[in-house]
Design a protein around this motif. Structure first.
Motif, mmCIF file in Angstrom:
data_model
loop_
_atom_site.group_PDB
_atom_site.id
_atom_site.type_symbol
_atom_site.label_atom_id
_atom_site.label_comp_id
_atom_site.label_asym_id
_atom_site.label_seq_id
_atom_site.Cartn_x
_atom_site.Cartn_y
_atom_site.Cartn_z
ATOM 1 N N VAL A 15 0.837 -1.203 0.000
ATOM 2 C CA VAL A 15 0.000 0.000 0.000
ATOM 3 C C VAL A 15 0.875 1.256 0.000
ATOM 4 O O VAL A 15 0.625 2.204 -0.772
ATOM 5 N N ALA A 16 1.901 1.287 0.838
ATOM 6 C CA ALA A 16 2.783 2.462 0.907
ATOM 7 C C ALA A 16 3.550 2.658 -0.405
ATOM 8 O O ALA A 16 3.737 3.790 -0.857
ATOM 9 N N THR A 17 3.983 1.563 -1.020
ATOM 10 C CA THR A 17 4.682 1.661 -2.303
ATOM 11 C C THR A 17 3.760 2.216 -3.380
ATOM 12 O O THR A 17 4.160 3.085 -4.168
ATOM 13 N N MET A 18 2.524 1.738 -3.409
ATOM 14 C CA MET A 18 1.558 2.233 -4.395
ATOM 15 C C MET A 18 1.250 3.705 -4.159
ATOM 16 O O MET A 18 1.178 4.495 -5.110
ATOM 17 N N TYR A 19 1.085 4.089 -2.903
ATOM 18 C CA TYR A 19 0.815 5.485 -2.569
ATOM 19 C C TYR A 19 1.980 6.374 -3.023
ATOM 20 O O TYR A 19 1.771 7.426 -3.615
#
Length: 135
Positions: A15-19
């Motif tokens: 999720v953090a990578t996508m954000y």
């Protein structure tokens, strides 16, 4: 309920990578300022250290970088703390670039942990806070 946000470390890292990826592009509703990229990447690196095999390569890059400096006879006695210092100067001393800051930020937690001493403090404190919310 074991945590505030039940994502797990692998889910949180994804999720953090996508954000970060969507936010760096800047053409969407999510925007990440260039100055904030290293902090996002540092968090991703902390999560990657405890995530599954898909993220294990991220944590090994810092160790490989430090080992390459240690193995160079031209540099003399080189310790992991010197690699951590060079990485920190590259992130905060050079003009912000998303690719550089994301890479350096993601490998920093593993490198700081390997260096030990004062370098370990940001990694251990932030990792403890993140794990309280994520797991």
């Amino acid at each position: 309920m074991s945590s505030l946000i039940a994502l797990g470390t692998g889910g949180a890292a994804t999720v953090a990578t996508m954000y970060l990826y969507v936010g760096v592009k800047g053409k969407n509703k999510i925007s990440v300022a260039p100055d904030h990229v290293p902090y996002w990447a540092f968090g991703i690196g902390l999560l990657a250290a405890n995530a599954g095999t898909a993220f294990q390569q991220v944590t090994g890059i810092g160790t490989q970088l430090s080992d390459s400096f240690k193995g160079n006879a031209a540099l003399g006695d080189w310790q992991t703390g010197a690699t951590a210092a060079v990485l920190t100067i590259a992130v905060f001393g050079l003009k912000p670039r998303a690719w550089k800051d994301a890479l350096c930020g993601a490998i920093a937690p593993n490198l700081f942990a390997a260096a030990g001493g004062l370098w370990l403090l940001p990694t251990s404190i932030i990792s403890g806070l993140i794990s309280a919310f994520i797991k």
